[in-house]
Design an enzyme around this catalytic site. Sequence first.
Site, PDB file in Angstrom:
ATOM      1  N   ASP A  39       0.800  -1.226   0.000  1.00  0.00           N
ATOM      2  CA  ASP A  39       0.000   0.000   0.000  1.00  0.00           C
ATOM      3  C   ASP A  39       0.831   1.273   0.000  1.00  0.00           C
ATOM      4  O   ASP A  39       0.497   2.239  -0.682  1.00  0.00           O
ATOM      5  CB  ASP A  39      -0.916   0.028   1.233  1.00  0.00           C
ATOM      6  CG  ASP A  39      -1.996  -1.039   1.163  1.00  0.00           C
ATOM      7  OD1 ASP A  39      -2.117  -1.674   0.113  1.00  0.00           O
ATOM      8  OD2 ASP A  39      -2.704  -1.218   2.170  1.00  0.00           O
ATOM      9  N   GLU A 103       2.866  -8.092  14.069  1.00  0.00           N
ATOM     10  CA  GLU A 103       3.669  -6.960  14.569  1.00  0.00           C
ATOM     11  C   GLU A 103       2.845  -6.101  15.518  1.00  0.00           C
ATOM     12  O   GLU A 103       3.313  -5.698  16.588  1.00  0.00           O
ATOM     13  CB  GLU A 103       4.149  -6.084  13.400  1.00  0.00           C
ATOM     14  CG  GLU A 103       5.326  -6.613  12.643  1.00  0.00           C
ATOM     15  CD  GLU A 103       5.804  -5.641  11.579  1.00  0.00           C
ATOM     16  OE1 GLU A 103       6.802  -5.956  10.913  1.00  0.00           O
ATOM     17  OE2 GLU A 103       5.193  -4.554  11.408  1.00  0.00           O
TER      18      GLU A 103
END
Length: 785
Positions: A39, A103
């Site tokens: 992205d 994460e």
Amino acid sequence: MASGNTQIIPYSPAPPPSSSSRSTQQFTYEVFLSFRGEDTSYGFTDHLYQALISHGIHTFRDDNELERGGVIEYEIQKAIEESKIFVIIFSANYANSRWCLDELVEISQLQRLILPIFYHVDPSVVRKQTRSYEQAFVDHEKEADEEKREKIQKWRSALMKVGNLAGYDLQKFRYETELIKDITNVILKEFNSKLSLHVSYNMVGMNYHMEKLNLLIEIESNDVRMIGIYGLGGVGKTTISKVVYNNIFNLFESSIFLGNVRERSQHYEGKLKLQKELLNGAIKGKNMEINSIEEGISLIEQRLCSKKVLLILDDVNKSEQLEFLVGKLGWFGPSSRIIITTTDQRLLKEHEVHGSYEVKCLNDDKSFQLFCQHAFKQNIPEKDFVNLSKGMVKYANGLPLALKVLGSSLRGRSVLQWESALQKLKTKPIGEVQNALKISFEGLDEIEQEIFLDIACFFKGFHESEVIRLVEHATIGINVLSEKSLITLVHDNTIWMHDLVQEMGKDIVRGKHHKEPGKWSRLWDPEDISLVLRKIMGTKAIEGIFLDMSKLTDMEFTTKAFKRMKRLRLFKVYWSYGFTNFMGREYPKLLVPKDFEFPSCDLRYLHWERYPLESLPLNFDGENLVELNLMESKIKRLWQSEKHLEKLQVLNLSSSCQLTYLSCLSNMPDLEKLNIASCGSLKKVDPSIGSLNNLISLDLSWCKKIKTLPRTIQGLFALQYLNLKGCENLRSLPSNICRLKSLEYLNLSRCSKLKTFLEISENMECLKMLDFSLTGIKEIPESIE
């Protein structure tokens, strides 16, 4: 921002090696970027990353997401654990990545600052997992077993937790650059735009000092408080003040550490520099100029009265130093803290500080630990050195500097060498710290000892590169002295030496002849120099003289007084306070007969301000001369006959208004710097200048009679700096000036009769600055545009 209940963090050393960090806790990375590579990696994330690193913020960015499997790698997990701030870039497809979600779970479990950015996605979509995030979880839940469903629930919880944090919605910014600027400023503010000060890993008893100072500093109080730290020289006051600074600097709008105040404030210019450093440290982004101490006081009061400032003044020894830096508490904003270190407790009482803390010598246990850290790089001695170590610690008598220097000097030496050193100590009184420091000196070889004495007597405060140029073998010597804790390199590689160590060096020079300065190898005190010259006491022992004429009455040089100084290497005559006092009266004059001669065969450094004769003496040799500085002299020509100065690297004749002739430059093949600025009688530059292949800097500014430069200038292959500012009669430049391939700086400003600037026909790829302001040039060549 810190809360009102913030306490000073106790000192807790991290294991070396440790570079400078932005807080007392050690982090490998200051910022960790979490993002969906498909992205944003080549657009927004890359621009944000570049902005952060351009501000010196150590940032982790992982570009390999697409190449990994589904399990978070050890390296990334380690990077997360060792990062201080996390920037999460939530994009439309962020939740598609199991890696990003893993994460996020790891990050959300840490109690650290998280800054979410909602990039073309509404914050509610992240919190509630709707729209693209909902579809992502539909895909994740397909054929999910119980273990994966538990992981999915952790993903959802992490998205909800971080999505609820105050963050940055791109839709509220006109441009992405505005958002990047805001994020960068917030992070810089968190770090207070400062590096913590370097302190040694080998520190003992620091938590005790911090506990005592906590009570005095009262970090929660809104009052402006001034605290003093005092004690014996070498007891650790500077180190303690640096640790205090590192612990609390991020609680203030501005934090400034002014070191070596005593030494730097001896002269008027030094005082101005301290005021300027204070102002520039407190007011970011501005380069404040100060013309007088009174103006500096006014600016400090005006600009800092509303700022919450942490200011540490290290090594203050006179009340006047406090008067022009921290004259009144009202100069600083509420909650400011001013910390002063000094050897003079009375000075603190006179300035009515709110509290004082005495740093005392270490007790036996702490002394033993500190000594062992420097001698063995551990807290206990090696087996064969236990009793020897106890003897050394007893001699140092708890003074940290002595323990550090003794330990460093004995590191790696044999038992026999330790026994020999300890035996020497037994003949000296324990209380004499100077004798303890001499043990390190005696551990140097003969060349290193000479370098140390030169620095102690003459070169404290000089830049490392200057000492390397002027003192033989100093390149390796400085490194050895630094390793043995006899000197330190501070600021921009300026050589510094503790007062006790410097005095020890001077005491060594005096030797057994304390009252016979004519037998010393080095002379630095004006009164001693005056005595030696007046009474013709000079001997062949003298290798260096640094004479500050500002501190004497009128005196006279005679050939007879210098005749026996056959080994003179370093000779400097200067006026430390300038040539006139604050009343406009000239300081003492130096009388020199026209036939004056002095030994010059071994001379490496000749610095003689206002040299009074028309040329150097007839007997002047200069075979070993490395630097010749005759600024503001009455020189008309350097010498009557041709000289070969094969080793000369620096020649400064600036402001020698009677200089008419400078030739035979080809006899100076190693010359790197030539300064003949403001030589108003000099009409031309000798063509022999073209042979100076090593010349880096050429300053001809304000030589108002020079009309042109010789074509041979093209031979200056190494020239980087050429200053022709104020050459009012300069009419043209050689057409081959573009062959100066190394030239970086060319100043032609105020060359009023220079009408044209030649087209640059060759590539001057190194040129960074070209100034032809206030010249007669009306049209800029196309090759420059």
